[in-house]
Scaffold this motif. Structure first.
Motif, PDB file in Angstrom:
ATOM      1  N   LEU A 509       0.846  -1.190   0.000  1.00 36.03           N
ATOM      2  CA  LEU A 509       0.000   0.000   0.000  1.00 36.03           C
ATOM      3  C   LEU A 509       0.879   1.236   0.000  1.00 36.03           C
ATOM      4  O   LEU A 509       1.836   1.337   0.770  1.00 36.03           O
ATOM      5  N   VAL A 510       0.578   2.159  -0.908  1.00 36.02           N
ATOM      6  CA  VAL A 510       1.272   3.448  -0.926  1.00 36.02           C
ATOM      7  C   VAL A 510       0.203   4.517  -0.693  1.00 36.02           C
ATOM      8  O   VAL A 510      -0.654   4.751  -1.553  1.00 36.02           O
ATOM      9  N   GLU A 511       0.233   5.091   0.514  1.00 40.11           N
ATOM     10  CA  GLU A 511      -0.816   6.058   0.899  1.00 40.11           C
ATOM     11  C   GLU A 511      -0.234   7.464   0.934  1.00 40.11           C
ATOM     12  O   GLU A 511       0.925   7.647   1.310  1.00 40.11           O
ATOM     13  N   ASP A 512      -1.030   8.421   0.546  1.00 45.05           N
ATOM     14  CA  ASP A 512      -0.580   9.809   0.668  1.00 45.05           C
ATOM     15  C   ASP A 512      -1.736  10.682   1.166  1.00 45.05           C
ATOM     16  O   ASP A 512      -2.877  10.259   1.223  1.00 45.05           O
ATOM     17  N   ASN A 513      -1.359  11.908   1.523  1.00 46.47           N
ATOM     18  CA  ASN A 513      -2.377  12.852   1.991  1.00 46.47           C
ATOM     19  C   ASN A 513      -2.545  13.950   0.953  1.00 46.47           C
ATOM     20  O   ASN A 513      -2.770  15.108   1.295  1.00 46.47           O
ATOM     21  N   GLY A 514      -2.380  13.570  -0.301  1.00 47.81           N
ATOM     22  CA  GLY A 514      -2.388  14.559  -1.384  1.00 47.81           C
ATOM     23  C   GLY A 514      -3.789  14.976  -1.811  1.00 47.81           C
ATOM     24  O   GLY A 514      -4.751  14.879  -1.043  1.00 47.81           O
ATOM     25  N   ILE A 515      -3.856  15.411  -3.065  1.00 49.84           N
ATOM     26  CA  ILE A 515      -5.108  16.002  -3.548  1.00 49.84           C
ATOM     27  C   ILE A 515      -6.165  14.952  -3.838  1.00 49.84           C
ATOM     28  O   ILE A 515      -7.343  15.274  -3.960  1.00 49.84           O
ATOM     29  N   GLY A 516      -5.749  13.673  -3.960  1.00 46.86           N
ATOM     30  CA  GLY A 516      -6.718  12.605  -4.210  1.00 46.86           C
ATOM     31  C   GLY A 516      -7.388  12.739  -5.568  1.00 46.86           C
ATOM     32  O   GLY A 516      -6.971  13.537  -6.414  1.00 46.86           O
ATOM     33  N   PHE A 517      -8.433  11.962  -5.781  1.00 48.05           N
ATOM     34  CA  PHE A 517      -9.180  12.045  -7.053  1.00 48.05           C
ATOM     35  C   PHE A 517     -10.566  11.439  -6.871  1.00 48.05           C
ATOM     36  O   PHE A 517     -10.813  10.730  -5.883  1.00 48.05           O
ATOM     37  N   GLU A 518     -11.434  11.725  -7.799  1.00 50.01           N
ATOM     38  CA  GLU A 518     -12.792  11.191  -7.743  1.00 50.01           C
ATOM     39  C   GLU A 518     -12.771   9.706  -8.135  1.00 50.01           C
ATOM     40  O   GLU A 518     -11.954   9.290  -8.950  1.00 50.01           O
TER      41      GLU A 518
END
Lengths: 577, 140
Positions: A509-518
């Motif tokens: 799993l590579v998780e981030d707190n970025g802008i994300g997406f729909e």
């Protein structure tokens, strides 16, 4: 005779028909009775063989006890023709009916009735019970009636009863089988040889009958009685019980005929003795010959059954063999068909692999060839900038923008090149420490992330069989992606960890707190050049995630993504261990 | 790329300025231009389109270095190198190969035919200039 051929009398018949059968029986009884009396010794009251007794038992067995009036009437007629009074005739007739009924009953009860002549055991039962035993009834009643009617002295009554009994017994034993078998036996048509044999048999019977029993002149001085044996055994072995019974009857007739004229082996000075001998001869010959015939017939039947079952077995084997052969043929053709399909499939797979290979080679060559002019553009742009000398001049800026475009193009070409490399042949798999590879890939980004006050965390990762370079590329792309799409206002936090979704697989799993997406873009981001943002905002070839997916799939795994706009994204790479 | 007639003139200029003369054989005109631009401050550069030109012209020149492209139509770089080396005058002339392929095979051939050094295309400006400087200083 009672019944002939297949038209047998039964109780179910209409009345007129039954009446007709009764009439036929009465007539036959009468004729046979007259014939029997004609062959009787004049000085004796009883005949030598009482033929009607056999006819009566046969009629009761073939038709049923309802035929009794035929016997009763026939008997009355015979008595009437002999000038007996009703007082004598009626008891005699009743005795004859009773005797036939008893004989038929005993045959049904102990000798399988009409089928009595198929087995020696039943023939014996028939001879003793239906013949000898039942005949006593007629004989006793008949003899008593004669004596009571003063037609006989009471002194001679015993002797009369004895001869009467033997006459009835012989009649039943000799005649009943002939009638019953003639009515019942379904005989195959004789062919020419069989007919000739039958003719020869008949001639022999007549000849032997006349010569030996009938008292032919030449035989008088020789004891030729044994010649009877072959002719009585002949039909038993070569024909059937019916023919055998008939032969016995003819021989008995010949013997009686001879004896009447005072000739033949049975001719004795004493008439009673002669008659007793004749009666014994007839009954025993008939019973014994029938027994032999039955054994032979039984054997023949068994053989037929055996042959039949052998034939059906052979047919079954043949059928099974045919089925098997057919199945085998079908199987062979199926195998051949499958072989063809397999060959076609193999060829197709080869062709496909070949064309795939060619495609990748083509992509590689194209990418490679594209790079050279790009480098020239960049170099000439650099030369132009050198000529412009001042970065503030427009020429310098245009050259710079040209270089930017060329560099972007260069990245695209590099991406395509890498994509085509990732889809080539399967990579060599070796043990790869994913933690180590991830840390290597993270090296480039750690300072950048740290500078922004964020952090890049790498949890424990397993060692799996994989292509090291591609794993490095995978982590590099995913970390780069997470870093690139960070939020401007927040420090980037990237977290890499592993879990085990099922046996034999690991999920990174590579998780981030970025802008994300729909959610709706989940699939699109993995497509080559599938970008969600303007190039001006986020630099990139648009191939990074497509390459990640290719790498995951080449390793027998997959990659999925989940994003929440404004909150971050999780990329999950599933790989076989 | 210079026309054949101008080479004598170039040579004359070379003598005047005293700058080292570099002969470069490459069929890629763009690359010739680029290299010439890169070298113009420190060297005299004569670009030649193929080996035939080089053979025709080299007798009248005193090059300090020859740059050869390996893959060219006609005689390739390796054959050209052998030809140059067969002339005793040029037996110690430094030869720099430029190769488009990274294969070791090319490298081995390069050494066996008497090449002095090699660089793989694409070549960066700094790297090329540094190599040229080094070769000329070492062999002059």
């Amino acid at each position: 005779m009672g019944a002939g051929g297949g038209a047998s009398a039964t109780e179910g018949d209409p009345f007129w028909r039954r009446a007709a059968w009764v009439a036929v029986l009465a007539a036959a009884y009468f004729v046979a009775g007259r014939l029997s009396l004609a062959l009787a010794f004049a000085r004796l009251a009883a005949p030598t063989i009482w033929l009607p007794a056999g006819i009566a038992v046969a009629a009761f067995l073939l038709g049923g006890p309802w035929m009794w009036p035929g016997v009763f009437l026939g008997s009355l007629f015979v008595s009437a023709a002999s000038g007996r009074t009703a007082w004598v005739a009626v008891p005699i007739a009743a005795g004859n009916v009773l005797e036939a009924w008893l004989g038929a009953w005993a045959a049904r009860r102990f000798a399988r009735g009409r089928a009595a002549f198929e087995r020696p055991r039943h023939i014996a039962a028939f001879a003793f019970l239906s013949g000898a035993a039942s005949a006593t009834v007629g004989a006793v009643i008949g003899a008593a009636s004669l004596c009571r009617g003063s037609l006989l002295s009471w002194d001679g009554c015993g002797a009369t009863a004895l001869t009467w009994w033997l006459a009835d017994a012989a009649g039943i034993i000799v005649v009943a089988p002939i009638v019953i078998l003639a009515a019942m036996e379904r005989r195959d048509r004789w062919n020419k040889e069989k007919s000739a044999e039958a003719g020869l048999l008949f001639a022999s019977v007549l000849l032997i009958g006349w010569a030996v029993l009938g008292g032919a002149p030449a035989s008088r001085n020789y004891p030729l009685d044994f010649l009877c044996l072959p002719v009585i055994l002949w039909p038993a072995f070569r024909f059937g019980p019916a023919e055998t019974a008939l032969t016995a009857l003819v021989l008995s007739g010949a013997a009686v005929g001879g004896a009447l004229r005072g000739l033949g082996p049975f001719s004795r000075g004493n008439e009673i003795e002669t008659v007793l001998l004749l009666q014994s001869f007839s009954a025993i010959t008939a019973a014994a010959a029938l027994a032999v015939a039955a054994v032979v017939a039984e054997r023949r039947k068994d053989q037929e059954v055996l042959q039949g079952s052998r034939r059906s077995l052979e047919a079954a084997v043949r059928e099974r063999t045919e089925t098997l052969t057919k199945t085998l043929g079908e199987l062979e053709s199926e195998i051949a068909r499958r072989g063809l399909v397999e060959t076609a499939l193999e060829r197709r797979t080869r062709e496909l692999a070949h064309s795939n290979q060619e495609l990748h080679q083509f992509a590689a060559v194209v990418s490679h060839e594209l790079q050279e002019p790009l480098r020239k553009i960049l170099t000439f742009g650099d030369l132009l900038k050198g000529m412009a000398a001042d970065p503030r001049r427009e020429e310098w800026e245009y050259a710079e923008r040209m270089e930017d475009a060329a560099r972007r193009m260069q990245r695209l070409v590099e991406g395509i090149l890498e994509l085509s490399r990732t889809t080539g042949d399967a990579p060599p798999l070796g043990p790869v420490d994913l933690g180590e590879v991830a840390r290597e890939a993270a090296l480039d980004f750690e300072p950048l992330v740290a500078e922004m006050g964020g952090n890049l965390f790498i949890g424990p990762l397993p060692i799996i069989g994989a292509d090291r370079a591609q794993m490095r590329r995978l982590f590099s792309n995913l970390i780069s992606n997470a870093y690139k799409f960070r939020k401007k206002e927040d420090a980037p936090r990237i977290r890499i960890s592993a879990e085990s979704p099922q046996r034999g697989f690991v999920r990174i799993l590579v998780e981030d707190n970025g802008i994300g997406f729909e959610d709706e873009f989940t699939e699109m981001i993995f497509k080559p050049f599938g970008r969600l943002h303007r190039r001006a905002d986020y630099e990139g070839s648009g191939l990074g995630l497509a390459i990640c997916r290719r790498i995951a799939m080449r390793h027998g795994g997959d990659i999925t993504a989940k994003g929440r706009p404004g909150e971050g994204a999780v990329f999950a790479v599933t790989l076989p261990v | 790329m210079r026309k054949m007639g101008t080479i004598e003139k170039e040579f004359a200029e070379d003598k005047e300025t005293g700058r080292p003369l570099i002969l470069m054989v490459d069929d890629d005109a763009d690359f010739q231009t680029i290299v010439r631009e890169w070298l113009q401050d420190s060297y005299e550069h004569v670009g030649l389109a193929d080996g035939e030109e080089l053979i025709n012209e080299i007798d009248g020149l005193e090059p300090s270095l020859v740059i050869l492209d390996v893959r060219m139509p006609g005689a390739d770089g390796f054959k050209l190198c052998e030809q140059i080396r067969s002339d005793r005058r040029f037996s110690h002339l430094p030869v720099l190969f430029l190769t488009g392929s990274k294969g070791d095979e090319d490298f081995m051939k390069n050494l066996s035919v008497g090449g002095t050094a090699y660089l793989t295309k694409p070549v960066a400006r700094k790297k090329l200039l540094a190599t040229i400087k080094e070769l000329i200083e070492k062999y002059s």
